[in-house]
Scaffold this active site. Structure first.
Site, PDB file in Angstrom:
ATOM      1  N   GLU A   1     105.535  54.196   5.329  1.00 34.05           N
ATOM      2  CA  GLU A   1     105.807  53.872   6.721  1.00 34.05           C
ATOM      3  C   GLU A   1     104.834  54.660   7.610  1.00 34.05           C
ATOM      4  O   GLU A   1     104.626  55.849   7.366  1.00 34.05           O
ATOM      5  CB  GLU A   1     107.246  54.247   7.107  1.00 34.05           C
ATOM      6  CG  GLU A   1     107.593  53.719   8.488  1.00 34.05           C
ATOM      7  CD  GLU A   1     109.063  53.987   8.871  1.00 34.05           C
ATOM      8  OE1 GLU A   1     109.808  54.584   8.079  1.00 34.05           O
ATOM      9  OE2 GLU A   1     109.429  53.589   9.973  1.00 34.05           O
TER      10      GLU A   1
ATOM     11  N   GLY B   1     109.603  64.618   8.468  1.00 40.72           N
ATOM     12  CA  GLY B   1     110.791  65.238   7.880  1.00 40.72           C
ATOM     13  C   GLY B   1     111.151  64.634   6.530  1.00 40.72           C
ATOM     14  O   GLY B   1     111.331  65.339   5.549  1.00 40.72           O
TER      15      GLY B   1
ATOM     16  N   MET C   1     111.665  60.441   4.307  1.00 42.58           N
ATOM     17  CA  MET C   1     111.424  58.995   4.342  1.00 42.58           C
ATOM     18  C   MET C   1     112.471  58.260   3.512  1.00 42.58           C
ATOM     19  O   MET C   1     112.744  58.602   2.372  1.00 42.58           O
ATOM     20  CB  MET C   1     110.008  58.718   3.815  1.00 42.58           C
ATOM     21  CG  MET C   1     109.644  57.256   3.800  1.00 42.58           C
ATOM     22  SD  MET C   1     109.619  56.529   5.460  1.00 42.58           S
ATOM     23  CE  MET C   1     110.154  54.866   5.076  1.00 42.58           C
TER      24      MET C   1
ATOM     25  N   HIS D   1     120.742  61.248   7.784  1.00 45.55           N
ATOM     26  CA  HIS D   1     119.927  60.264   8.509  1.00 45.55           C
ATOM     27  C   HIS D   1     119.247  59.296   7.534  1.00 45.55           C
ATOM     28  O   HIS D   1     119.338  58.071   7.701  1.00 45.55           O
ATOM     29  CB  HIS D   1     118.884  61.006   9.356  1.00 45.55           C
ATOM     30  CG  HIS D   1     117.953  60.124  10.115  1.00 45.55           C
ATOM     31  ND1 HIS D   1     118.142  59.815  11.446  1.00 45.55           N
ATOM     32  CD2 HIS D   1     116.832  59.464   9.748  1.00 45.55           C
ATOM     33  CE1 HIS D   1     117.179  59.016  11.852  1.00 45.55           C
ATOM     34  NE2 HIS D   1     116.362  58.784  10.843  1.00 45.55           N
ATOM     35  N   GLU D   2     118.589  59.848   6.527  1.00 46.45           N
ATOM     36  CA  GLU D   2     117.869  58.967   5.594  1.00 46.45           C
ATOM     37  C   GLU D   2     118.868  58.103   4.824  1.00 46.45           C
ATOM     38  O   GLU D   2     118.617  56.931   4.566  1.00 46.45           O
ATOM     39  CB  GLU D   2     117.008  59.765   4.618  1.00 46.45           C
ATOM     40  CG  GLU D   2     116.010  60.726   5.273  1.00 46.45           C
ATOM     41  CD  GLU D   2     115.171  60.126   6.379  1.00 46.45           C
ATOM     42  OE1 GLU D   2     114.910  58.907   6.340  1.00 46.45           O
ATOM     43  OE2 GLU D   2     114.797  60.868   7.310  1.00 46.45           O
TER      44      GLU D   2
ATOM     45  N   HIS E   1     119.989  55.159   6.847  1.00 49.66           N
ATOM     46  CA  HIS E   1     118.980  54.099   6.941  1.00 49.66           C
ATOM     47  C   HIS E   1     119.205  53.005   5.902  1.00 49.66           C
ATOM     48  O   HIS E   1     118.716  51.890   6.058  1.00 49.66           O
ATOM     49  CB  HIS E   1     117.578  54.667   6.728  1.00 49.66           C
ATOM     50  CG  HIS E   1     116.878  55.081   7.997  1.00 49.66           C
ATOM     51  ND1 HIS E   1     116.857  54.288   9.127  1.00 49.66           N
ATOM     52  CD2 HIS E   1     116.138  56.177   8.296  1.00 49.66           C
ATOM     53  CE1 HIS E   1     116.139  54.908  10.062  1.00 49.66           C
ATOM     54  NE2 HIS E   1     115.694  56.047   9.597  1.00 49.66           N
TER      55      HIS E   1
HETATM   56  N1  B3K Z   1     111.310  56.522   8.941  1.00 50.97           N
HETATM   57  C1  B3K Z   1     110.726  57.813   8.689  1.00 50.97           C
HETATM   58  C2  B3K Z   1     109.627  58.164   9.610  1.00 50.97           C
HETATM   59  C3  B3K Z   1     108.325  57.558   9.253  1.00 50.97           C
HETATM   60  C4  B3K Z   1     107.239  58.095  10.139  1.00 50.97           C
HETATM   61  C5  B3K Z   1     105.949  57.421   9.908  1.00 50.97           C
HETATM   62  N2  B3K Z   1     104.889  58.030  10.658  1.00 50.97           N
HETATM   63  C6  B3K Z   1     111.746  58.886   8.714  1.00 50.97           C
HETATM   64  C7  B3K Z   1     112.956  58.628   9.506  1.00 50.97           C
HETATM   65  O1  B3K Z   1     112.946  58.393  10.687  1.00 50.97           O
HETATM   66  O2  B3K Z   1     114.002  58.626   8.929  1.00 50.97           O
HETATM   67 ZN    ZN Z   2     114.836  57.512  10.754  1.00 47.94          ZN
END
Ligand code: B3K
Ligand code: ZN
Length: 869
Positions: free
Chosen positions: A122, A262, A264, A298-299, A302
């Site tokens: 990402e 942080g 992914m 958080h992850e 997602h």
């Molecule tokens: N989705 C990733 C962040 C990706 C950043 C790319 N430059 C982490 C997060 O927000 O959970």
């Molecule tokens: Zn996120």
């Protein structure tokens, strides 16, 4: 340079999609060969060319339906196939690319981290692996086969379930993974390496068993259990509060040392910055523990908000990020203290997000124009995005919100959705018109609420006049009126909460501000009330109401809402600071109002009323937080006034601080609410005591007696901050103990970088040669260079320009090695408009120097160009 902007309005559905992709990695740090067999499906019959994204690899061959294919053109970013004459509904491309993970310092695509190899895709990193329709609205099923040396890389991981594996005769082995859930390329992940593995299981509420696997560097197993516990808590919470259950049979998390952000949320295989995984009492502070819990959550969250329902295009990023931040905030609030969490989030928003809105990078939570997508993983998209979701929650209530969530998930599961899809689901599920509310998605800038009041003692009527306006921002001149939920309460002079009513009808505590000017009338109010405005920060706006100190002290002491009490203290402290900054500028002596000092004393004496809140109320805002309240920032004035306030409060409260410090005793370290609260209060006491004559003695002892990192760091940090005699001894002790461990040394680097010493820049420059420092490790860079540029306001903005030159030199190097991190670190330079003329000139000169870099990355280009415009 290729720096073409993309616009949200230009979104078009793709002509082709990918249904399945088979990836074969012959993995090696020096030379990896990737064979991608991609099944395309035609969506537009008329399309006769196919443009695939890809760069930064060596491309060796392409087959179309297994036959050599040469009708393509290549540029530095893509490969375009000429498909005239090929009108089949489906076809397969086989593309071979060659990568060099060991040389990939950008930490995007496939790269080496320590001894292992991992990916970060990402937003647009997959295109550094192979040619692909690298856009989030192309959802495919992935099958990944990894072959590598078994001794070096005993673990070979990818998304989904492990379906096969075997050994080869040459010492290599292979594993094949299949992910049954179609996903966009940005969620692809691969990891290879040698790890220690912590395993566990989770039984979902429907009774399925999920294998949990946490991979950490060898030797770090004793730092992995908190992350695992956090994961299980998050999984349970998402079932209970949102009714969302995990879907695969396995959930893996890998901690790596080299990581740009942080963590992914790759499907089934999260990759984490080790900073957000590793913790034990010796190495991590209470704050680290809480941060780990929240990032793990958080992850995990997602998986539904981001993965199962993903984004149609990157302009919709807040669809997943704002919502997922909201969810992790709620998780932390439900598992810890809601008020504390709220206060911390608001601190971040008011300092960093408001600054972003006021600077050259201002953008709405759903941006309109992007050059480099990585530049839009911002506090605006994330934290303001979460505030917008929170406002919806405030307007709809928990039940209505969850009703909307269920509809949103039901309608969009397995799809790539837009912010509009989300709002529309909320709207339809609740039969509510959110038309005006939608403007939060397209309008940038921080709205201001100008509030005045009047009291009529004859009719016992109280009137609030509320005017809204949003100042123009760099990206958008014209602003419209927003729908702003304004939560209020009224107190009488004794601090008793008043009923809100109009002609006998109750008025809800959340007022709907929708017009430019609005009047709200309250009846049956006996005596001029003290208004508590914007309680719980019910909207991400600035409040302008002319409070007297007496009113603020009433709220501080009597409000029944913790946030309001804290916020009243913030306003009192800000008033004190403002006055003293101007004294400093006039060369006058500094002073603090006795009534404010006494009010703080009362809070401290009554700490048992709310321990955590007491600490937060008595914590002086950081310089950066104060700074955001000034049109023109005076770094020296703010520093001097703040130091003065610290010393004055310390002197005034000394006796109570010492008493309380000695009274709080925590024998064994436990990471548990009450203990965390007491530790924080004790360390707050220590922090103030550090500024008194007793400081050195207390701090040195505290350091020596510490049995956990929270206490160690508290002592070390006040020793540096107050330049205590024990400082050098303690710094050396810490260094000697932890120099083998970069993650722990980051705390030490950050303390060095924020020293108040005159020669701090020299110290920072020398530390860049420290054996624990590594220029290619983003954590090290952020803790040393980032802390200096962001947290050491006085030194970075030294009027001789040395701070700016130092940062610029670093950015020139970083532009080449890691543009994404460079573009983060440049931020403080972009805000030159907030400083005096002399500093402005110097900062602009620094930016101009950067703009002349020969191969300026898109990342830096976009920000610098905007700033200099
Ligand atoms: N989705 C990733 C962040 C990706 C950043 C790319 N430059 C982490 C997060 O927000 O959970
Ligand atoms: Zn996120």
């Amino acid at each position: 340079m290729l720096a073409k902007a993309k616009y949200r309005k230009d979104y078009r559905q793709p002509d082709f999609t990918v249904t399945d992709i088979f990836l074969d990695f012959q993995l090696d740090a020096q030379r990896t060969v990737v064979t991608a067999k991609t099944h395309f499906q035609r969506l537009n019959e008329a399309a006769n060319s196919l443009r695939l994204d890809g760069h930064s690899f060596q491309f060796s061959s392409i087959l179309l339906n297994d036959a050599p294919f040469t009708a393509y053109v290549q540029d530095g970013e893509s490969l375009t196939l000429d498909l005239r004459g090929i009108d089949a509904a489906t076809f397969q491309l086989t593309i071979v690319t060659i990568l060099k993970p060991a040389d990939n310092t950008s930490l995007q695509g496939l790269y080496q981290s320590g001894e292992g190899i991992c990916t970060q895709c990402e937003a647009e990193g997959f295109r550094q692996i192979t040619y692909m329709l690298d856009r989030p609205d192309v959802l495919a099923r992935y099958t990944t086969k990894i072959t590598a040396d078994k001794a070096k890389y005993p673990y070979l991981l990818s998304n989904g379930n492990r379906i096969d594996g075997g050994e080869l005769e040459d010492g290599r082995h292979w594993v094949e993974w299949h992910d049954p859930f179609p996903k966009p390329s940005y969620l692809f992940a691969l990891v290879a390496g040698d790890f220690d593995l912590l395993t566990d299981t989770f039984i979902t509420r429907s009774g399925r068993e999920v294998a949990l696997e946490l991979y950490v560097d060898r030797g770090n197993l004793n730092r992995a259990s908190w992350a695992m516990e956090s994961l299980k808590k998050a999984m349970r919470w998402d079932e209970e509060r949102f009714g969302l259950e995990y879907d695969l049979d396995i959930y893996m998390i890998v901690a790596v040392d080299f990581f740009n952000m942080g963590a992914m949320e790759n499907k089934g295989l999260n990759i984490f910055n080790s900073k957000y995984v590793l913790a034990n009492p010796q190495t991590a502070t209470d704050d680290d523990y809480l941060a780990i819990e929240s990032v793990i959550a958080h992850e995990y969250f997602h998986n539904w908000t981001g993965n199962r329902v993903t984004c149609r295009d990157w302009f919709q990023l807040s669809l997943k990020e704002g919502l997922t931040v909201f969810r992790d905030q709620e998780f932390s609030s439900d598992t810890g203290s809601r008020a504390v969490k709220r206060i911390q989030d608001v601190k971040l928003l008011r300092s960093v997000q408001f600054a972003e809105d006021a600077g050259p990078m201002a953008h709405p939570i759903r941006p309109e124009k992007v050059i480099e997508m990585n530049n839009f993983y911002t506090v605006t998209v994330y934290e303001k995005g979460a505030e917008v979701i929170r406002m919806l929650h405030t307007l709809l209530g928990e039940q209505g919100f969850q009703k909307g969530m269920r509809l949103y998930i039901a309608e969009n599961d397995g799809k790539a959705a837009t912010c509009e899809d989300f709002v529309s689901a909320m709207e339809r599920a609740n039969e509510l018109d959110l038309n005006q509310f939608r403007r939060w998605y397209s309008q940038s800038g921080t709205p201001e609420l100008l509030i005045s009041d009047a009291y009529d003692e004859k009719t016992h009527t109280y009137r609030l006049t509320v005017s809204q306006s949003t100042p123009p921002t760099a990206d958008q001149m014209e602003k419209v009126n927003l729908h702003i939920p304004l939560k209020i309460a009224l107190y009488d002079q004794k601090g008793t909460r008043q009923m809100l009513q109009n002609d006998g009808n109750p008025i809800h505590e959340v007022l709907n501000v929708t017009e430019k000017d609005q009047i709200f009338e309250f009846h049956g109010i006996y005596g001029r009330p003290v208004p508590a405005l914007l309680c719980d920060f019910s909207a991400p706006v600035k409040l302008d109401y002319d409070y007297t100190n007496a009113q603020l002290i009433t709220l501080l002491q009597h409000a029944d809402n913790s946030f309001c009490r804290w916020d009243a203290a913030q306003m009192l402290l800000l008033n004190e600071l403002r006055r003293n900054v101007s004294h400093y500028q006039q060369g006058e002596s500094l002073e603090m109002s006795p009534e404010v000092l006494n009010a703080l004393a009362v809070v401290l004496q009554n700490y048992e009323r709310d321990i955590e809140l007491t600490t937060l109320i008595l914590t002086l805002p950081r310089e950066l937080e104060f700074a955001e309240n000034f049109k023109t920032i005076d770094p020296d004035g703010i520093f001097a006034a703040r130091e003065f306030m610290l010393r004055t409060i310390a002197e005034h409260l000394k006796d109570t601080l010492v008493l309380l410090y000695n009274h709080i005793r925590l024998e064994n370290y436990r990471i548990e609410g009450q203990d965390i609260a007491l530790r924080a209060l004790k360390n707050l006491c220590l922090n103030y005591i550090g500024y008194t004559a007793l400081g050195n003695n207390f701090v040195h002892k505290h350091y020596n007696n510490a049995n956990n990192m929270t206490d160690t760091l508290a002592a070390l940090s006040i020793a540096c901050r107050a330049a205590l005699p024990c400082r050098d001894t303690l710094l050396a002790d810490f260094e000697q103990k932890w120099q083998h461990d970069g993650l722990v040394m980051d705390k030490w680097f950050a303390l060095q970088a924020t020293r108040p010493d005159e020669n701090v820049l020299e110290i920072v420059q020398q530390l860049m040669d420290h054996p624990s420092f590594n220029f290619n490790n983003p954590n090290r860079l952020r803790s040393l260079v980032g802390s200096f540029a962001n947290q050491n306001l006085k030194a970075f903005h030294n009027i001789n320009g040395s701070g700016y030159r130092f940062l610029t030199d670093i950015l020139i190097r970083l532009n080449e090695s890691n543009p994404q991190v460079a573009a983060r670190l440049v931020e403080p330079l972009l805000r030159f408009a907030r400083f005096d003329a002399q500093r402005q000139t110097l900062m602009k000169r620094a930016l101009e120097r950067l703009s002349l870099i020969e191969e300026l990355s898109k990342d830096l280009f976009e920000k610098i160009e905007k700033a200099l415009q």
